[in-house]
Scaffold this motif. Sequence first.
Motif, mmCIF file in Angstrom:
data_model
loop_
_atom_site.group_PDB
_atom_site.id
_atom_site.type_symbol
_atom_site.label_atom_id
_atom_site.label_comp_id
_atom_site.label_asym_id
_atom_site.label_seq_id
_atom_site.Cartn_x
_atom_site.Cartn_y
_atom_site.Cartn_z
ATOM 1 N N ALA A 1 8.975 4.485 -13.006
ATOM 2 C CA ALA A 1 8.827 3.193 -13.194
ATOM 3 C C ALA A 1 7.206 2.756 -13.349
ATOM 4 C CB ALA A 1 9.395 2.546 -11.487
ATOM 5 N N HIS A 2 6.664 1.476 -13.234
ATOM 6 C CA HIS A 2 5.410 1.272 -13.286
ATOM 7 C C HIS A 2 5.722 -0.227 -12.468
ATOM 8 C CE1 HIS A 2 5.140 3.889 -16.494
ATOM 9 N NE2 HIS A 2 4.062 3.362 -16.628
ATOM 10 N N TRP B 1 -1.993 2.235 -17.582
ATOM 11 C CA TRP B 1 -1.765 1.769 -15.892
ATOM 12 C C TRP B 1 -0.301 3.113 -15.804
ATOM 13 C CZ3 TRP B 1 2.102 -2.885 -17.428
ATOM 14 C CH2 TRP B 1 3.443 -3.227 -16.094
ATOM 15 N N PRO B 2 -0.445 3.472 -14.799
ATOM 16 C CA PRO B 2 0.162 4.735 -14.423
ATOM 17 C C PRO B 2 1.203 4.803 -13.732
ATOM 18 C CG PRO B 2 -2.240 5.104 -13.227
ATOM 19 C CD PRO B 2 -1.761 3.474 -13.908
ATOM 20 N N ALA C 1 1.139 3.395 -7.645
ATOM 21 C CA ALA C 1 0.157 2.773 -7.734
ATOM 22 C C ALA C 1 0.511 1.156 -9.016
ATOM 23 C CB ALA C 1 -0.143 3.227 -9.404
ATOM 24 N N ILE C 2 0.192 0.241 -8.493
ATOM 25 C CA ILE C 2 0.548 -1.535 -9.147
ATOM 26 C C ILE C 2 -0.191 -1.407 -9.915
ATOM 27 C CG2 ILE C 2 0.896 -3.283 -8.415
ATOM 28 C CD1 ILE C 2 1.773 -2.327 -6.010
ATOM 29 N N LEU C 3 -0.110 -2.043 -11.081
ATOM 30 C CA LEU C 3 -1.279 -2.558 -11.860
ATOM 31 C C LEU C 3 -1.336 -4.365 -11.076
ATOM 32 C CD1 LEU C 3 -2.824 -2.441 -14.622
ATOM 33 C CD2 LEU C 3 -1.426 -3.432 -15.661
ATOM 34 N N ARG D 1 -3.930 0.852 -5.453
ATOM 35 C CA ARG D 1 -2.974 1.934 -4.629
ATOM 36 C C ARG D 1 -2.624 1.486 -3.086
ATOM 37 N NH1 ARG D 1 -4.847 4.768 -8.406
ATOM 38 N NH2 ARG D 1 -3.243 5.861 -9.550
ATOM 39 N N ASP D 2 -3.893 0.388 -3.083
ATOM 40 C CA ASP D 2 -3.587 -0.387 -1.105
ATOM 41 C C ASP D 2 -3.289 -1.897 -1.191
ATOM 42 O OD1 ASP D 2 -5.533 -1.923 -2.864
ATOM 43 O OD2 ASP D 2 -7.246 -1.713 -1.428
ATOM 44 N N LEU D 3 -2.202 -2.326 -2.051
ATOM 45 C CA LEU D 3 -1.962 -3.848 -2.354
ATOM 46 C C LEU D 3 -0.756 -3.892 -1.033
ATOM 47 C CD1 LEU D 3 -1.979 -4.699 -6.149
ATOM 48 C CD2 LEU D 3 -3.216 -5.807 -3.750
#
Length: 526
Positions: A387-388, A463-464, A471-473, A483-485
């Motif tokens: 998943a991305h 884009w990990p 991880a979120i782009l 990673r802190d959203l």
Amino acid sequence: MNQQPDGPVARFPSGAALGRTEGALNVWRGLPYALPPGGDLRWRPPVPVPDRADLFDATAFGLACPQPLRRRGSVYECHIEEKGDDCLNLNIWAPKDASDLPVFVWIHGGNLLRGAGSEALTDGAALARRGQVVVTINYRLNVHGYLAHPHLSAESPDGVSGNYGLLDQIAALQWVQRNIAAVGGDPDNVTVAGESAGALSVYYLLCAPAARGLFARAIAQSGHICSAQHLKEDRHGMGSGEAAGERLLAALGAISIDDLRRRDPQELSLAADAAGFAAQGVVDGLILPDQPLTLFRTGQTAPVPLLAGWNAREIPTLEFLRPPVPASPAEYERIIRARYGDLADRFLARYPADDPARSGDAAAGDALFGWTVLAAAKAQVANGRPAHVYFFDHGYPEADARDLHAFHAAELPYVFDTMRQSPPAWPKAPDTEEEAALTRIIGDYWTAFTRDGTPTAEGAPDWPPYADRGAILHIADRPLVRRDLFPGMYELVEEDFARRRATGTTPWNWLVGTAAPRPAGADART
């Protein structure tokens, strides 16, 4: 046609078709993949078009499916081609001399009520020039696509009804499997993609056993996987699909299904919309075997990579999803405390009372779209599937001046490179190098994912996958990996939704903030 064709001819297994050459592309429009679903075929599964011996003229878009008009002045209001029953068609953009290219199949949005594969905002030319074959499809909408009714279930050999629009999408994907190699597409490398109701459709397709094997990857932009109606049972306080159909027939003064089959398709669509018919998939045990969330979490969805995301301000252009705005901050806080109980402090800390309208919008956007994306991504990871995740947070002067920063569907012109052909009321981004660069980067990411499942873009961060520590782009003026959203957002919504689901009788679809259901025994004033 007796004269020599003036344009590219595709020798599809289903029959030859004449298209147009447009720059570096060959384009075929209005290719039928199923018979017109009118008359006796209304509310039946799609019937494939018989193979043709003659040359089909595919130089113009076909009919759009019957649908109500968009609200006047809406940012989404645009010209839709002529509408009618003969609407089950698709369009193809392919590079000249294409061979074994990835295939990108787009499912349009529009709340399952309106829209078409011919809309200029999602024109496939720019994506195709990146080295892929792009397909856009039409499917039955509104009452034509999603009516369930006991008489229709009795007609069905499988004892089910509804989900006709979803069956159309499956039929279109089957057509692609059989035919796309004729224009240089690889049937083993198909990505199904959509936004809004198109993303909801992608989630449905991931859940549908009949769609298994028809695509290798999936992209869902601003969709939801909240609860669905069951065909025959009232669960989660939503009523059954068949009961909703019976209410609609009564509202339309119809004496039978055959009575409705004789009505004009466009007039029927308008009448159903005026009567409040809500188009949605139904859990029938066959096409949709169970609640989509259950299927995701138990690993019963298609085992394919998923790219999914949502936008910063989904709700301002979707007024029907906006929770009621109380007259004062104090009234807002009173309602939230009454409806959220021991979750109220956490809710108010995230969505404070000082601006009830903006807080309501934010709460609804997070719960309907953000929670969905994270729930799907977490389920993918738990079941060993890639998943991305992205969060589109890009603003530009005209959109921000209208307080529409990163509104619902605002990413589409960046994916398709179609800002200059967006609808008349759409806020237009400036023609700058920065805007062009962001459009290129987003197009690169989507194209790379379609190609091999790994979204990459030149001059932009790798884009990990979401499995890499969440991880979120974050796509603002430029993409950044975060990673802190949204710390605590998913957990708050999940706890609230899980409590409602546990009752088995409490709605949790669309209902957030001041629209959240009252706890059992609560005062009606809350």
